[in-house]
Scaffold this active site. Sequence first.
Site, PDB file in Angstrom:
ATOM      1  N   PRO A  29      35.807  31.269  46.376  1.00  0.00           N
ATOM      2  CA  PRO A  29      34.502  31.893  47.567  1.00  0.00           C
ATOM      3  C   PRO A  29      33.286  31.964  46.393  1.00  0.00           C
ATOM      4  CG  PRO A  29      35.978  33.656  46.696  1.00  0.00           C
ATOM      5  CD  PRO A  29      36.679  31.842  46.414  1.00  0.00           C
ATOM      6  N   PHE A  30      33.332  31.861  45.026  1.00  0.00           N
ATOM      7  CA  PHE A  30      31.827  31.934  44.728  1.00  0.00           C
ATOM      8  C   PHE A  30      31.262  30.913  44.043  1.00  0.00           C
ATOM      9  CE2 PHE A  30      33.015  36.379  45.853  1.00  0.00           C
ATOM     10  CZ  PHE A  30      32.204  36.619  46.559  1.00  0.00           C
TER      11      PHE A  30
ATOM     12  N   LYS B 185      40.088  41.906  37.576  1.00  0.00           N
ATOM     13  CA  LYS B 185      40.676  42.219  36.118  1.00  0.00           C
ATOM     14  C   LYS B 185      42.488  42.564  36.840  1.00  0.00           C
ATOM     15  CE  LYS B 185      39.061  41.149  32.155  1.00  0.00           C
ATOM     16  NZ  LYS B 185      38.815  39.878  32.677  1.00  0.00           N
TER      17      LYS B 185
ATOM     18  N   GLU C  18      35.256  35.200  41.208  1.00  0.00           N
ATOM     19  CA  GLU C  18      34.478  36.289  41.081  1.00  0.00           C
ATOM     20  C   GLU C  18      33.004  36.421  41.496  1.00  0.00           C
ATOM     21  OE1 GLU C  18      34.732  39.592  37.761  1.00  0.00           O
ATOM     22  OE2 GLU C  18      35.323  37.772  37.448  1.00  0.00           O
TER      23      GLU C  18
END
Length: 425
Positions: free
Chosen positions: A207-208, A241, A225
Amino acid sequence: MPATAFETVPLHELPADFRVRALHWGATFPHCTYFEPNDLAYPQGAFERLLAVAPAGAQNAHSLADLSGQPATAAPRFGFLTYDLKNDIEALYSENFAGFAWPPLHFFTPETWLVWRADTLEIHGQTAGILARILAQAVPPVAAPAVPVMRPRLPKPEYLRAVEAIREEILNGEVYELNLCQEFYAEDVVLSPVAVFWQLMQASPAPFAGFVRWHDHFLLCASPERFLAHRQGQLISQPIKGTIRRGPTPAEDVQQRQTLLHDEKERAENLMIVDLVRNDLARVARTGTVRVPELFGLYPFRHLWQMISTVTADLRSGTGLAEILRASFPMGSMTGAPKIRAMQLIEHYERSQRGLYSGSIGYVGADGNFDFNVVIRSLQYRQDTGYLSFQVGSAITYDSDPEREYDECLLKAKALLEVLGTGIE
């Protein structure tokens, strides 16, 4: 992105490979950034799909001071922050091997930028002839990159010893957690950055994701992230994490998810970084507005389950981007806690400068809203020297098993190695 004068084109009128053509066109400019959400659902949303280009000599910012001092403009700004920007924020240094020479910070004001909406494409800035040039852009046939076996800058025995030494640092109270990363590299590599980027998107949609060209330097990023976003006065950070591989069958996949959910070590890692992010955001937030709307969220990606938490805060009035970055960068998920001591130990135990890895790429709107990712699951490439590398890491706590941490690094490298058609020495 805010509204400006622009040209619009219905998406249904564009060819199926338009994005591929657009990026091949964009990558001919010395300044090019592209953000790709891969149409993935994500808490608080993914990147906008954007492409921005500029010629040499474009208006640039190369420091936090430049960033805060630039006049308001109707155009958004696009760029990156390298991990080594930490040295401008704290009394730190980076003296390990560096295969790259990215500036610590670089933002450019684009000459032309494209914004994909639900049903239309918007072309902003200089628009004359742009669509015709993109549609005429040739797309070379896709060829598998010829990449030799990747070599470790930190050989496995040294990595295992470093994990044990960090466990001792934790026992001695130096840190609670430390993100230890390692570089794998190859030299004299010739490849097509745009073609490899699209192969990476097929192997590991994220997504990033993003593509950056800065002169002869390229970043091909498949990040899951978000580092930090700002929307109408609210800051949003989403540290990751906690990692486990996907199961090969639906039943085993559900079991893997449950295993991660109840893994005390992974939950402890996540919680420590959430606390660090809360403290960072509190430095620029209105009093009492820092919240954790989701803790230990579990989300599936192509190869992995990831544990993602969301931290939000209301931005204190009058606080600019430079001040926000000074309070929050680098992201705690890539350092450990406490952050400054963790970064000092990272310099001691790692063998490579991180460069753009564990930094961030993103965009800043004219209205002050912004979105930045965490640069992980990424290739860095220098076309002028043929130097190619990726870095992977994991969070070390006192409960860490060195072999398991090494295996986690290799799991995160899986998609990159598949795309390159190579392995690790």
